[in-house]
Design a protein around this motif. Structure first.
Motif, PDB file in Angstrom:
ATOM      1  N   ALA A 168      45.914  68.728  25.107  1.00 35.28           N
ATOM      2  CA  ALA A 168      45.226  70.278  25.282  1.00 35.28           C
ATOM      3  C   ALA A 168      46.293  71.025  26.725  1.00 35.28           C
ATOM      4  O   ALA A 168      45.788  72.141  26.385  1.00 35.28           O
ATOM      5  CB  ALA A 168      44.341  69.942  26.128  1.00 35.28           C
ATOM      6  N   SER A 228      37.823  65.684  33.488  1.00 34.86           N
ATOM      7  CA  SER A 228      37.409  64.255  33.569  1.00 34.86           C
ATOM      8  C   SER A 228      37.519  63.512  34.557  1.00 34.86           C
ATOM      9  O   SER A 228      36.441  62.190  34.674  1.00 34.86           O
ATOM     10  CB  SER A 228      37.983  63.980  32.431  1.00 34.86           C
ATOM     11  N   CYS A 260      45.715  62.465  33.513  1.00 36.18           N
ATOM     12  CA  CYS A 260      44.268  62.872  33.885  1.00 36.18           C
ATOM     13  C   CYS A 260      43.369  61.788  33.911  1.00 36.18           C
ATOM     14  O   CYS A 260      42.297  61.752  34.205  1.00 36.18           O
ATOM     15  CB  CYS A 260      43.526  63.691  32.403  1.00 36.18           C
ATOM     16  N   LYS A 272      36.349  66.085  24.115  1.00 32.03           N
ATOM     17  CA  LYS A 272      36.884  66.439  24.626  1.00 32.03           C
ATOM     18  C   LYS A 272      38.216  67.546  24.314  1.00 32.03           C
ATOM     19  O   LYS A 272      38.909  68.231  23.794  1.00 32.03           O
ATOM     20  CB  LYS A 272      37.099  66.627  25.782  1.00 32.03           C
ATOM     21  N   GLU A 284      40.792  68.204  37.874  1.00 31.06           N
ATOM     22  CA  GLU A 284      41.034  68.068  36.382  1.00 31.06           C
ATOM     23  C   GLU A 284      39.186  67.441  35.905  1.00 31.06           C
ATOM     24  O   GLU A 284      39.065  66.172  36.970  1.00 31.06           O
ATOM     25  CB  GLU A 284      41.746  66.500  35.866  1.00 31.06           C
ATOM     26  N   CYS A 339      49.347  66.572  26.807  1.00 33.03           N
ATOM     27  CA  CYS A 339      48.713  66.147  26.400  1.00 33.03           C
ATOM     28  C   CYS A 339      48.107  66.795  24.764  1.00 33.03           C
ATOM     29  O   CYS A 339      48.190  67.709  25.500  1.00 33.03           O
ATOM     30  CB  CYS A 339      47.096  65.645  26.766  1.00 33.03           C
ATOM     31  N   ASN A 362      47.916  66.366  36.899  1.00 35.99           N
ATOM     32  CA  ASN A 362      47.181  66.245  35.875  1.00 35.99           C
ATOM     33  C   ASN A 362      48.726  66.195  34.723  1.00 35.99           C
ATOM     34  O   ASN A 362      50.110  67.077  35.322  1.00 35.99           O
ATOM     35  CB  ASN A 362      45.762  67.618  35.939  1.00 35.99           C
ATOM     36  N   PRO A 363      48.063  66.337  33.912  1.00 28.86           N
ATOM     37  CA  PRO A 363      49.373  66.247  32.640  1.00 28.86           C
ATOM     38  C   PRO A 363      50.000  67.644  32.685  1.00 28.86           C
ATOM     39  O   PRO A 363      49.261  68.944  32.936  1.00 28.86           O
ATOM     40  CB  PRO A 363      48.584  65.793  31.817  1.00 28.86           C
ATOM     41  N   GLY A 417      44.010  59.566  22.944  1.00 35.25           N
ATOM     42  CA  GLY A 417      44.551  59.167  24.555  1.00 35.25           C
ATOM     43  C   GLY A 417      43.730  60.811  25.287  1.00 35.25           C
ATOM     44  O   GLY A 417      44.504  61.753  25.388  1.00 35.25           O
ATOM     45  N   CYS A 418      42.584  60.797  25.445  1.00 32.81           N
ATOM     46  CA  CYS A 418      42.101  62.308  25.888  1.00 32.81           C
ATOM     47  C   CYS A 418      40.985  61.850  26.095  1.00 32.81           C
ATOM     48  O   CYS A 418      39.636  61.503  25.401  1.00 32.81           O
ATOM     49  CB  CYS A 418      41.848  63.547  24.472  1.00 32.81           C
ATOM     50  N   PRO A 419      40.168  60.906  27.440  1.00 36.09           N
ATOM     51  CA  PRO A 419      41.694  60.954  28.674  1.00 36.09           C
ATOM     52  C   PRO A 419      42.765  59.849  27.917  1.00 36.09           C
ATOM     53  O   PRO A 419      42.650  59.557  26.858  1.00 36.09           O
ATOM     54  CB  PRO A 419      40.646  60.604  29.700  1.00 36.09           C
ATOM     55  N   HIS A 420      44.232  60.408  29.124  1.00 34.19           N
ATOM     56  CA  HIS A 420      44.571  59.600  28.582  1.00 34.19           C
ATOM     57  C   HIS A 420      44.226  58.131  28.665  1.00 34.19           C
ATOM     58  O   HIS A 420      44.049  57.117  28.916  1.00 34.19           O
ATOM     59  CB  HIS A 420      45.884  59.244  30.101  1.00 34.19           C
TER      60      HIS A 420
HETATM   61 FE1  F3S Z   1      42.750  64.874  30.144  1.00 35.92          FE
HETATM   62 FE2  F3S Z   1      44.461  66.555  27.983  1.00 35.92          FE
HETATM   63 FE3  F3S Z   1      42.108  65.249  27.245  1.00 35.92          FE
HETATM   64  S1  F3S Z   1      44.500  66.188  30.705  1.00 35.92           S
HETATM   65  S2  F3S Z   1      40.998  64.405  29.932  1.00 35.92           S
HETATM   66  S3  F3S Z   1      43.859  64.549  27.873  1.00 35.92           S
HETATM   67  S4  F3S Z   1      42.622  67.431  27.650  1.00 35.92           S
END
Ligand code: F3S
Length: 402
Positions: free
Chosen positions: A351, A139, A118, A368, A137, A349, A78-79, A289-292
């Motif tokens: 987070a 997601s 991710c 997210k 992860e 990322c 994961n990231p 880019g969340c998820p990437h």
């Molecule tokens: Fe990935 Fe980070 Fe979002 S792990 S799903 S970019 S919170």
């Protein structure tokens, strides 16, 4: 839990420290959840990679395991807490970078692919339909279970690592067909126009599903990036990491809609935005880019940023995997984004990077991302790629619907 002779020998330490420790973890988990046996997994995805979350105790634990622990199946990461190459450009301190590199070295010694994403399913860790895997992860777990049709529980970092060293995981929860039945019917009667609407939909369904498995009807079409965004949101806001979308996801045709039905209308989508968005207009951080990001999303960002300039006070990140960035380099998207003042945040990322106290207000496409950024004391705004880019070039959030 029943153990084969080979598994028993692993538990007794015949294959060394890391495998013995892993077997202890897997047997304890199996006993807690009533698993009858271990089951082979095709791949593992390990979360808990950022030094920000691991700290020195976590690093020590990994170093101990890395002495003799070698993974038995394809295992991806994961990231991490920073871009492993351009951490300085993202404002990460030297001390943090040194520790993060030690974490990565430990994972690397174990034979794990230093993918730091991710979205492992976009870079080659793509399970088969029905395959048992051990991913952590949330997601990605939801995407694997629902969009691919693989079978995985939402593993913690240590239990995923244990599965990688043993090549097996306890057979309970979502590995068993009897636990994969949908238990709430969600009828969607709302227009989903832009990417962030899928995050808003995930918010609404997650809240209504409350740790149940939704069976979703009323959606006729969904693109990969939309499903990727929905997966991240629905599990963050409350559902189990599995859903069925009739006519869209595999396996949905095997079930009928459960009798308990909730309807998601346009009002619910609006309410989701109202809850995710804070009262704020000045934006100092934009992250997409969340998820990437997929390569398609990077192309959209480049298209939107062409001949524009990001305002100096606002930091703009494209969070993605290193593989997607390499493709973006080849296709010229990196050049366009960097010329406009944007930065690539590969391997990491918003987070899991150490961002607390650094930014006041985030604009993003991700529900997210908003959830976790609030924990980093940021105000949040969610909208489309276009709206986020508008915020990056003006430093203001100016969503038309508000
Ligand atoms: Fe990935 Fe980070 Fe979002 S792990 S799903 S970019 S919170």
């Amino acid at each position: 839990m029943y153990l084969t002779e080979e598994e028993q020998r692993m538990l007794e330490g015949e294959e060394g420290y890391a495998v013995r420790k892993s077997m202890e973890i897997l047997v304890a988990l199996g006993d807690i959840y009533g698993a009858k046996s271990l089951i082979k997994v095709g791949s593992v995805q390990v979360a808990g990679v950022s030094y920000h979350n691991l700290g020195d105790a976590g690093l020590e634990f990994l170093n101990e395991l890395a002495k003799d622990g070698r993974v038995k199946v394809l295992t991806t990461l994961n990231p991490a807490g920073m871009d492993l190459e351009n951490w300085q450009q993202l404002g990460i301190g030297k001390e943090f970078a040194e520790k993060q590199n030690l974490v990565i070295e430990a994972f690397s010694r174990m034979g794990i692919l230093v993918s730091c994403t991710c979205t492992p399913y976009l870079i080659g860790n793509l399970p088969r339909y029905g395959e048992h895997i051990a991913w952590s992860e949330s997601s990605a777990v939801t995407f694997a279970n629902s969009v691919i049709g693989a079978k995985t529980n939402r593993e913690g970092g240590p239990s995923a690592l244990a599965a990688a060293f043993v090549g097996k995981t306890p057979c309970y929860g979502l590995h068993l067909d009897e636990n994969r039945f949908p238990d709430i019917h969600v009828q969607v009667d709302a227009k989903l126009g832009k990417l962030s609407d899928w995050g808003a939909l995930g918010y609404s369904i997650g809240k209504k599903a409350e740790n149940r498995i939704p069976y979703i009807t009323g959606i006729n079409d969904a693109e990969l990036d939309e499903l990727k965004s929905f997966c991240a949101s629905v599990v963050t806001y409350g559902s189990k990491p599995l859903f069925y979308m009739r006519g869209i996801t595999p396996g949905a045709e095997n079930y009928t809609a459960p009798s308990e039905t909730v309807v998601i209308g346009q009002n619910d989508i609006k309410e989701a935005y109202d809850n995710i968005n804070d009262e704020v207009s000045d934006i100092d951080f934009v992250c997409i880019g969340c998820p990437h990001c997929s390569i398609k999303e990077i192309a959209q960002i480049a298209e939107q940023l062409k001949d524009r300039k990001i305002i100096e006070k606002t930091e703009f990140w494209v969070a993605t995997s290193r593989s997607a960035k390499q493709l973006a380099d080849k296709r010229g998207y990196t050049n366009v984004i960097e010329k406009a003042g944007g930065k690539f945040a590969c391997d990491t990322c918003m987070a899991v990077a150490p961002l607390k106290g650094r930014f006041k207000a985030l604009a993003t496409t991700s529900a997210k991302g908003c959830f976790y950024s609030r924990q980093n004391d940021m105000k949040t705004k969610m909208g489309s790629i276009e709206e986020c880019i508008e915020a990056a070039v003006t430093g203001k959030w100016n969503l038309k619907e508000e």
